[in-house]
Motif scaffolding. Structure first.
Motif, mmCIF file in Angstrom:
data_model
loop_
_atom_site.group_PDB
_atom_site.id
_atom_site.type_symbol
_atom_site.label_atom_id
_atom_site.label_comp_id
_atom_site.label_asym_id
_atom_site.label_seq_id
_atom_site.Cartn_x
_atom_site.Cartn_y
_atom_site.Cartn_z
ATOM 1 N N ASN A 55 -1.078 -6.737 8.537
ATOM 2 C CA ASN A 55 -1.934 -5.578 8.783
ATOM 3 C C ASN A 55 -1.388 -4.294 8.176
ATOM 4 O O ASN A 55 -1.813 -3.201 8.551
ATOM 5 C CB ASN A 55 -2.131 -5.387 10.293
ATOM 6 C CG ASN A 55 -2.894 -6.525 10.927
ATOM 7 O OD1 ASN A 55 -3.920 -6.955 10.411
ATOM 8 N ND2 ASN A 55 -2.394 -7.042 12.040
ATOM 9 N N ASP A 56 -0.452 -4.399 7.235
ATOM 10 C CA ASP A 56 0.183 -3.209 6.682
ATOM 11 C C ASP A 56 -0.797 -2.349 5.876
ATOM 12 O O ASP A 56 -0.692 -1.123 5.881
ATOM 13 C CB ASP A 56 1.369 -3.605 5.798
ATOM 14 C CG ASP A 56 2.535 -4.136 6.608
ATOM 15 O OD1 ASP A 56 2.346 -4.371 7.823
ATOM 16 O OD2 ASP A 56 3.630 -4.323 6.052
ATOM 17 N N CYS A 57 -1.710 -2.984 5.170
ATOM 18 C CA CYS A 57 -2.718 -2.237 4.399
ATOM 19 C C CYS A 57 -3.893 -1.941 5.337
ATOM 20 O O CYS A 57 -4.933 -2.622 5.307
ATOM 21 C CB CYS A 57 -3.171 -3.037 3.188
ATOM 22 S SG CYS A 57 -1.835 -3.517 2.071
ATOM 23 N N ASP A 220 2.298 2.896 0.936
ATOM 24 C CA ASP A 220 2.425 4.348 0.932
ATOM 25 C C ASP A 220 1.510 4.958 1.992
ATOM 26 O O ASP A 220 0.935 4.246 2.821
ATOM 27 C CB ASP A 220 2.131 4.902 -0.463
ATOM 28 C CG ASP A 220 0.712 4.599 -0.945
ATOM 29 O OD1 ASP A 220 -0.166 4.288 -0.111
ATOM 30 O OD2 ASP A 220 0.477 4.658 -2.168
ATOM 31 N N ASP A 221 1.365 6.276 1.966
ATOM 32 C CA ASP A 221 0.568 6.955 2.990
ATOM 33 C C ASP A 221 -0.900 6.568 2.945
ATOM 34 O O ASP A 221 -1.621 6.709 3.941
ATOM 35 C CB ASP A 221 0.700 8.477 2.819
ATOM 36 C CG ASP A 221 2.096 8.988 3.143
ATOM 37 O OD1 ASP A 221 2.839 8.250 3.835
ATOM 38 O OD2 ASP A 221 2.448 10.104 2.700
ATOM 39 N N HIS A 228 8.161 -1.295 -4.464
ATOM 40 C CA HIS A 228 9.400 -0.709 -4.978
ATOM 41 C C HIS A 228 10.612 -1.410 -4.384
ATOM 42 O O HIS A 228 10.715 -1.613 -3.176
ATOM 43 C CB HIS A 228 9.454 0.780 -4.632
ATOM 44 C CG HIS A 228 10.720 1.454 -5.063
ATOM 45 N ND1 HIS A 228 11.039 1.659 -6.394
ATOM 46 C CD2 HIS A 228 11.759 1.944 -4.339
ATOM 47 C CE1 HIS A 228 12.206 2.263 -6.470
ATOM 48 N NE2 HIS A 228 12.670 2.446 -5.243
ATOM 49 N N GLY A 229 11.550 -1.785 -5.244
ATOM 50 C CA GLY A 229 12.784 -2.413 -4.792
ATOM 51 C C GLY A 229 12.664 -3.884 -4.455
ATOM 52 O O GLY A 229 13.601 -4.479 -3.927
ATOM 53 N N HIS A 230 11.519 -4.491 -4.764
ATOM 54 C CA HIS A 230 11.309 -5.898 -4.411
ATOM 55 C C HIS A 230 11.204 -6.793 -5.646
ATOM 56 O O HIS A 230 10.450 -7.770 -5.659
ATOM 57 C CB HIS A 230 10.069 -6.045 -3.533
ATOM 58 C CG HIS A 230 10.261 -5.532 -2.139
ATOM 59 N ND1 HIS A 230 10.925 -6.243 -1.169
ATOM 60 C CD2 HIS A 230 9.916 -4.361 -1.571
ATOM 61 C CE1 HIS A 230 10.949 -5.546 -0.047
ATOM 62 N NE2 HIS A 230 10.347 -4.390 -0.268
#
Length: 467
Positions: A55-57, A220-221, A228-230
């Motif tokens: 559910n992050d997006c 992001d917001d 990034h970083g993955h």
């Protein structure tokens, strides 16, 4: 094929295609949002598959869930719930999703791919065919295409972010290390599944394309994944299509050491959905290769130390991983004798077979720190408000800290900390507890000793609060 495609070239270009068209000059990789794959993930989500409930997006999944609510009892969803009981899930879903295409408003197996070879062994092919027929109806009944079209601005942002991340992947090193080309890469993005799967598109012409299915990272917001970083997800998932087939060629040569690993680490491996001996062999090989990439790209001594830390932490569950990692160092130094990873496979089989899981596990138990107590009793009933949790170890802990989840329970909010004791044998952290809650915290192998050995067992703490 209704795909949103971004070509990874010197400049960024986004191309919307209806029939699988690509740029005239083949790029190093393609990044796509595959409509058929997102459709399949959506059905598994509404069917209640936990690993398809990311559910992050938030804006995306809110719109998706609104679309799915009226069709939550569709026959495709009912079949998905039924086959869940026979083990369908995780990468088995991905193996079907990426074998499909949408043409002329219809869902079907992609005729350019060999679906029978792509499908995970958990599928019974007639059941897969039935699922595709039901997905076809679900696609039109739900109005999924309208949803997909409405999300194209979101997809374009995610694709651009993935392209930026991919510039940090050293494909040349991967080609040199494995001795095989990395010139056919297609990255499929997904936004509701909570896992990454290293799939291979098996062409009927005999041509294979590495196609990892990647979930959302670091939104992001605006709720857009940044990735990034993955870079490691590409390295990890990109190794599976190379090493898994090689392992399959030698399966009858591997002894029971991976089966013994499963016995010794059953609970921990099951939590990661690695429940079979063969899966443990696949995953051990990939993780050891991945650490070789990380070590080769370590910029400082601290970076190199972090790679070894991670290796030791993983070896607590994949008990032959460090031995395989060390053997791969010999491979790197003897490439005249072993031009490709395939040439080195007999040696890797020997290393696996000669590494005793029991010996490794016993060494971890004796060297790694162990949690010996908490100041909050397991099963305690507490007042709501602020509390301090203290974790005590049997030896100094100098690396790592984290609070893990227990399924079905809440992880409390924290305030202040962690604070180490002077002798480093205990940690304290503030907890903010709400009334009438059931809390659970797991402590996996994140705590390391001065010689880089980690807590070998996951310890769990449960407690609740008064109303």
């Amino acid at each position: 094929m209704k795909h949103l495609v971004l070509c990874l070239a010197a400049s960024i270009s986004i191309v919307f295609t209806s029939h699988g068209a690509t740029a005239a000059t083949p790029p190093r990789a393609l990044v796509e949002v595959d409509e058929a794959a997102e459709l399949t993930a959506a059905v598994m989500r509404v069917a209640g598959y936990d690993e398809y409930m990311l559910n992050d997006c938030k804006a995306y999944v809110t719109a998706l869930d609104s679309l799915l609510e009226p069709v939550k009892e569709h026959p495709a969803v009912e079949l998905a719930r039924k086959i869940r009981k026979s083990g369908i899930g995780y990468d088995a879903v991905a193996s079907l999703a990426l074998a499909l295409e949408i043409q002329n408003d219809s869902v079907r197996f992609n005729p350019t791919l060999d679906a029978a070879k792509m499908l995970d062994d958990r599928w019974y092919f007639p059941t897969a065919e039935r699922m595709v027929a039901l997905l076809d109806d679900f696609y039109r009944t739900s109005g999924f295409h309208h949803f997909f079209e409405s999300q194209k601005p979101f997809y374009a942002k995610a694709i651009a972010n993935m392209e930026t991340m991919l510039t940090g992947v050293d494909f040349k090193w991967l080609e040199d290390f494995y001795g095989v080309p990395f010139d056919k890469v297609r990255v499929a993005l997904s936004f509701s599944n909570d896992g990454n799967y290293g799939m291979t598109l098996k062409g009927i012409d005999g041509q294979d394309v590495f196609s990892p299915w990647i979930c959302a990272y670091n939104t992001d917001d605006e709720g857009v994944p940044t990735y990034h970083g993955h870079e490691g997800i590409i390295i990890h998932e990109g190794t599976h299509p190379i090493t898994n087939p090689l392992i399959e060629l030698y399966l009858d040569k591997f002894n029971g050491n991976s089966a013994r690993t499963v016995q010794l680490r059953e609970k921990q491996l099951a939590r990661m959905a690695y429940a079979s001996a063969n899966t443990v062999i696949y995953e051990t090989m990939v993780r050891a290769c991945h650490k070789r990439y990380d070590l080769a790209h370590a910029a400082t001594g601290a970076d190199s130390t972090a790679v070894i830390d991670n290796l030791r932490r993983e070896t607590a569950n994949f008990l032959t991983e460090e031995a395989i990692f060390n053997a791969l160092g010999d491979y790197q130094h003897n490439r005249d004798k072993y031009p490709t990873i395939a040439d080195f496979m007999p040696r890797l089989v020997d290393v696996h077979n000669s590494t005793s899981p029991d010996s490794v596990y016993n060494a971890l138990l004796s060297r790694g720190p162990r949690i010996i107590g908490f100041n909050i009793e397991d099963g305690a009933l507490l007042n709501a408000g602020e509390h301090v949790l203290t974790i005590t170890f049997d030896k100094p802990v100098v690396y790592g800290f984290g609070l893990g989840k227990i399924d079905g329970l809440e992880v409390p909010d924290t305030s202040g900390g962690p604070h180490r004791s002077e002798d480093r044998c205990s940690f304290s952290i503030g907890l903010i507890l709400e009334p009438g809650k059931q809390y659970g915290i797991s402590f996996p192998g994140w705590f390391g000793s001065v010689d880089h050995y980690y807590v070998p067992e996951t310890v769990e703490l449960r407690f609740s609060t008064l109303p």
